[in-house]
Design a protein around this motif. Sequence first.
Motif, mmCIF file in Angstrom:
data_model
loop_
_atom_site.group_PDB
_atom_site.id
_atom_site.type_symbol
_atom_site.label_atom_id
_atom_site.label_comp_id
_atom_site.label_asym_id
_atom_site.label_seq_id
_atom_site.Cartn_x
_atom_site.Cartn_y
_atom_site.Cartn_z
ATOM 1 N N ARG A 5 0.853 -1.197 0.000
ATOM 2 C CA ARG A 5 0.000 0.000 0.000
ATOM 3 C C ARG A 5 0.882 1.238 0.000
ATOM 4 N N GLN A 7 0.223 5.137 0.404
ATOM 5 C CA GLN A 7 -0.924 5.930 0.845
ATOM 6 C C GLN A 7 -0.480 7.219 1.513
ATOM 7 N N GLU A 8 -1.371 8.190 1.494
ATOM 8 C CA GLU A 8 -1.113 9.458 2.174
ATOM 9 C C GLU A 8 -1.537 9.385 3.641
ATOM 10 N N ILE A 80 3.843 -0.960 3.680
ATOM 11 C CA ILE A 80 3.050 0.269 3.642
ATOM 12 C C ILE A 80 4.052 1.411 3.561
ATOM 13 N N ARG A 82 4.118 5.741 3.038
ATOM 14 C CA ARG A 82 3.318 6.958 2.927
ATOM 15 C C ARG A 82 3.960 7.955 1.979
#
Length: 149
Positions: A5, A7-8, A80, A82
């Motif tokens: 992932r 993601q912000e 993950i 960001r």
Amino acid sequence: MTEVRVQEAPFDAGAELNRFSAGRSDLGAVVSFTGLVRGGPDGALIRMEIEHYPAMTGPAIEAIVSEAMQRWSLGDALVIHRFGPLEPGTQIMMVATAARHRADAFAAAEFLMDYLKSRAPFWKKEITREGAAWVEARAEDEDALSRWR
């Protein structure tokens, strides 16, 4: 079931780890690492801005996770990462690996972390009291990655 992932939004590392390892009686080891934005010794960093090109970033990370799955006997992996503006102390990324034995889980997690630090297609800009500058590649990050070739 591997998962990547980009993601912000923030994530809850504890909840992610619990979800990742839930019901996995077939595996004997789970290794996780959560990276934070370093503020620097002088506290000059205001924020780090991370940019990426989604059509490139996700597939590149998925490819390296696939390589880790093949190189080590992994049962699962989670990455993950960001993007966007992140302040010091904020979680920037998480890697979790699961395997029947700890050596595979540890090695694969280190491999993925080294890759994310030096090769994943992210562009990082540090915003400090003195101004803004793009983060350059560091020799020690390249050295860490070279051990996996």
